[in-house]
Motif scaffolding. Structure first.
Motif, PDB file in Angstrom:
ATOM      1  N   LYS A   5       0.822  -1.208   0.000  1.00 55.62           N
ATOM      2  CA  LYS A   5       0.000   0.000   0.000  1.00 55.62           C
ATOM      3  C   LYS A   5       0.857   1.259   0.000  1.00 55.62           C
ATOM      4  CE  LYS A   5      -4.165   1.639  -0.121  1.00 55.62           C
ATOM      5  NZ  LYS A   5      -5.156   1.387   0.959  1.00 55.62           N
ATOM      6  N   ALA A   6       1.944   1.231   0.766  1.00 53.65           N
ATOM      7  CA  ALA A   6       2.822   2.402   0.827  1.00 53.65           C
ATOM      8  C   ALA A   6       3.507   2.667  -0.513  1.00 53.65           C
ATOM      9  CB  ALA A   6       3.872   2.208   1.912  1.00 53.65           C
ATOM     10  N   GLY A   7       3.662   1.634  -1.319  1.00 55.01           N
ATOM     11  CA  GLY A   7       4.326   1.800  -2.607  1.00 55.01           C
ATOM     12  C   GLY A   7       3.408   2.214  -3.742  1.00 55.01           C
ATOM     13  N   GLU A   8       2.117   2.368  -3.459  1.00 51.42           N
ATOM     14  CA  GLU A   8       1.181   2.750  -4.522  1.00 51.42           C
ATOM     15  C   GLU A   8       1.465   4.170  -5.016  1.00 51.42           C
ATOM     16  OE1 GLU A   8      -2.772   2.174  -3.117  1.00 51.42           O
ATOM     17  OE2 GLU A   8      -2.641  -0.022  -3.184  1.00 51.42           O
ATOM     18  N   THR A   9       1.230   4.386  -6.299  1.00 50.52           N
ATOM     19  CA  THR A   9       1.574   5.650  -6.949  1.00 50.52           C
ATOM     20  C   THR A   9       0.873   6.840  -6.322  1.00 50.52           C
ATOM     21  OG1 THR A   9       1.884   4.457  -9.032  1.00 50.52           O
ATOM     22  CG2 THR A   9       1.649   6.854  -9.155  1.00 50.52           C
ATOM     23  N   HIS A  10      -0.403   6.705  -5.941  1.00 51.99           N
ATOM     24  CA  HIS A  10      -1.151   7.860  -5.458  1.00 51.99           C
ATOM     25  C   HIS A  10      -0.541   8.441  -4.197  1.00 51.99           C
ATOM     26  CE1 HIS A  10      -3.166   6.269  -1.822  1.00 51.99           C
ATOM     27  NE2 HIS A  10      -3.165   5.112  -2.449  1.00 51.99           N
ATOM     28  N   LEU A  11       0.097   7.607  -3.371  1.00 50.04           N
ATOM     29  CA  LEU A  11       0.722   8.116  -2.154  1.00 50.04           C
ATOM     30  C   LEU A  11       1.977   8.905  -2.507  1.00 50.04           C
ATOM     31  CD1 LEU A  11       0.695   8.209   0.935  1.00 50.04           C
ATOM     32  CD2 LEU A  11       2.044   6.118   0.936  1.00 50.04           C
ATOM     33  N   ARG A  12       2.766   8.402  -3.446  1.00 51.74           N
ATOM     34  CA  ARG A  12       3.978   9.114  -3.849  1.00 51.74           C
ATOM     35  C   ARG A  12       3.653  10.456  -4.486  1.00 51.74           C
ATOM     36  NH1 ARG A  12       5.359   3.924  -5.975  1.00 51.74           N
ATOM     37  NH2 ARG A  12       5.128   4.727  -8.098  1.00 51.74           N
ATOM     38  N   ASN A  13       2.464  10.570  -5.086  1.00 51.64           N
ATOM     39  CA  ASN A  13       2.071  11.815  -5.745  1.00 51.64           C
ATOM     40  C   ASN A  13       1.306  12.756  -4.842  1.00 51.64           C
ATOM     41  OD1 ASN A  13       3.243  10.885  -8.091  1.00 51.64           O
ATOM     42  ND2 ASN A  13       1.340  10.067  -8.948  1.00 51.64           N
ATOM     43  N   ASP A  14       1.137  12.397  -3.578  1.00 49.02           N
ATOM     44  CA  ASP A  14       0.410  13.238  -2.627  1.00 49.02           C
ATOM     45  C   ASP A  14       1.357  13.570  -1.475  1.00 49.02           C
ATOM     46  OD1 ASP A  14      -1.236  14.422  -0.766  1.00 49.02           O
ATOM     47  OD2 ASP A  14      -2.875  12.982  -0.988  1.00 49.02           O
ATOM     48  N   PRO A  15       2.123  14.672  -1.603  1.00 50.52           N
ATOM     49  CA  PRO A  15       3.142  14.973  -0.590  1.00 50.52           C
ATOM     50  C   PRO A  15       2.568  15.222   0.798  1.00 50.52           C
ATOM     51  CG  PRO A  15       2.868  16.814  -2.112  1.00 50.52           C
ATOM     52  CD  PRO A  15       2.107  15.665  -2.685  1.00 50.52           C
ATOM     53  N   VAL A  16       1.355  15.756   0.888  1.00 51.76           N
ATOM     54  CA  VAL A  16       0.755  16.025   2.191  1.00 51.76           C
ATOM     55  C   VAL A  16       0.472  14.710   2.922  1.00 51.76           C
ATOM     56  CG1 VAL A  16      -1.227  16.997   3.400  1.00 51.76           C
ATOM     57  CG2 VAL A  16      -0.219  18.227   1.475  1.00 51.76           C
ATOM     58  N   GLN A  17      -0.180  13.771   2.206  1.00 48.78           N
ATOM     59  CA  GLN A  17      -0.488  12.477   2.819  1.00 48.78           C
ATOM     60  C   GLN A  17       0.786  11.692   3.104  1.00 48.78           C
ATOM     61  OE1 GLN A  17      -3.183  11.762   4.036  1.00 48.78           O
ATOM     62  NE2 GLN A  17      -3.384   9.547   4.275  1.00 48.78           N
ATOM     63  N   LEU A  18       1.757  11.781   2.209  1.00 49.70           N
ATOM     64  CA  LEU A  18       3.035  11.095   2.417  1.00 49.70           C
ATOM     65  C   LEU A  18       3.709  11.603   3.680  1.00 49.70           C
ATOM     66  CD1 LEU A  18       5.246   9.166   1.447  1.00 49.70           C
ATOM     67  CD2 LEU A  18       6.159  11.033   0.056  1.00 49.70           C
ATOM     68  N   ASP A  19       3.653  12.923   3.892  1.00 45.86           N
ATOM     69  CA  ASP A  19       4.244  13.495   5.091  1.00 45.86           C
ATOM     70  C   ASP A  19       3.546  12.990   6.350  1.00 45.86           C
ATOM     71  OD1 ASP A  19       5.995  15.432   6.478  1.00 45.86           O
ATOM     72  OD2 ASP A  19       4.111  16.451   6.925  1.00 45.86           O
ATOM     73  N   ARG A  20       2.221  12.858   6.298  1.00 47.35           N
ATOM     74  CA  ARG A  20       1.468  12.340   7.448  1.00 47.35           C
ATOM     75  C   ARG A  20       1.865  10.901   7.751  1.00 47.35           C
ATOM     76  NH1 ARG A  20      -4.360  14.511   5.281  1.00 47.35           N
ATOM     77  NH2 ARG A  20      -4.171  16.690   5.985  1.00 47.35           N
ATOM     78  N   VAL A  21       1.999  10.103   6.691  1.00 42.51           N
ATOM     79  CA  VAL A  21       2.386   8.702   6.885  1.00 42.51           C
ATOM     80  C   VAL A  21       3.780   8.616   7.485  1.00 42.51           C
ATOM     81  CG1 VAL A  21       2.909   6.536   5.711  1.00 42.51           C
ATOM     82  CG2 VAL A  21       0.877   7.825   5.067  1.00 42.51           C
ATOM     83  N   ILE A  22       4.713   9.419   6.968  1.00 44.20           N
ATOM     84  CA  ILE A  22       6.087   9.405   7.470  1.00 44.20           C
ATOM     85  C   ILE A  22       6.120   9.765   8.946  1.00 44.20           C
ATOM     86  CG2 ILE A  22       8.292  10.636   7.366  1.00 44.20           C
ATOM     87  CD1 ILE A  22       7.985  10.735   4.342  1.00 44.20           C
TER      88      ILE A  22
END
Length: 312
Positions: free
Chosen positions: A214-231
């Motif tokens: 799930k973490a490797g899905e493209t939509h997460l890599r293209n959403d910096p705000v959500q990526l930052d929350r996950v990190i």
């Protein structure tokens, strides 16, 4: 050139932000620590899942999950080796504990939990396996629920109907989307499953694979705000010991590891009652598993021992 520079700067910013979000402690005992980690030679990491529950004393905790993550040189595959929680081992002496025979997950408790508990557990496993670890991570399961929720849940495939002893939730067979609470409830179950704790180990390995998928899905890599929350959520759920290797270097080395290259491994062992206590004991000394890890022969060992390899 400008795009490349921006890309490197972005990676720098993300890893620096993650580096500040994650807790750092000395989780490895000196005798269990690899003197110097060389990322070109592969990695052996100790992963400890803490079952800390609200209202419980921090010292009265046992490690709910224990995995040795073996990544051979080249960083193109990884083996998740689950250590049975009831495995009978010799636990070395520590402050306030005189040492002795006990279940392996009791080492974390005898050490006092947290940083000291992880050190005693690492010393126990180092003595058992002959391995020295390149690093360790202590996972707070309560914080890991948030990671799964921020990812939008993960896909888990239930193979056997089981009712949770914690929440009475009934898990029915079939692949389904699960949020963090439901996922962690499911992977904690071992009673009423055909393989008992071995099934629980496999389900936890499947959870790690699903999270990486799930973490490797493209939509997460293209959403910096959500990526930052996950990190930041990952950082809040982890305490790490990287053995002096900068976290940025470690993440960069593992960047090419695809989720489908994960292999689940169970330690060759069997249950046995000793003095009216249920333990798990090694089958033929582990059937050469730990030798294969030390000698970087895991692909050959897995091919010769399919019974102990899980399909994730």
């Amino acid at each position: 050139m400008l795009l490349a520079t921006l890309g490197v700067a972005g990676l720098h910013w993300l890893t620096n932000r993650y580096d500040h979000a994650v807790g750092k402690q000395q989780l490895l005992a000196p005798a269990a620590r690899q003197p110097r980690t060389d990322l070109s030679r592969g990695l052996n990491y100790l992963l400890i899942g803490s079952d800390h529950r609200p209202g419980a004393n921090p010292e009265d905790q046992r490690s709910d999950s224990i995995l040795i993550v073996h990544v051979p040189a080249g960083m193109r595959q990884a083996y998740l080796i689950s250590i049975p929680r009831d495995l009978l081992v010799a636990i070395p002496a520590a402050s306030g504990y005189g040492g002795g025979q006990d279940k392996v997950n009791a080492a974390y408790e005898h050490g006092g939990g947290g940083e000291a508990g992880a050190r005693l557990l690492s010393a126990t496993l180092g003595q058992l396996t002959g391995l020295r670890f390149d690093g360790a991570a202590l996972v707070d399961f309560s914080g890991f629920k948030q990671v799964i929720d921020l990812l939008g849940g993960i896909r888990m495939c239930v193979d056997t109907e089981v009712r949770s002893i914690h929440t009475k939730t009934l898990f029915t067979p079939g692949c389904q989307q699960m949020d963090g609470t439901r996922t962690l409830d499911y992977v904690r179950q071992r009673y009423d499953l055909p393989g008992g704790d071995y099934d629980r180990q496999r389900h936890q390995q499947q959870m790690l694979r699903a999270v990486l998928d799930k973490a490797g899905e493209t939509h997460l890599r293209n959403d910096p705000v959500q990526l930052d929350r996950v990190i930041r959520a990952v950082g809040g759920a982890l305490t790490v010991d990287t053995n002096g290797v900068p976290l940025e270097d470690l993440l960069f080395a593992l960047r090419s590891l695809p989720p489908d290259a994960l292999h689940g491994v169970q330690v060759p062992s069997y249950p046995q009652n000793i003095g009216e206590v249920s333990y798990v004991v090694l089958d033929n000394g582990g059937n050469g598993l730990f030798d294969a890890v030390r000698d970087t022969r895991m692909p050959e060992w897995a091919g010769a021992n399919p019974r102990w390899v899980n399909r994730l």
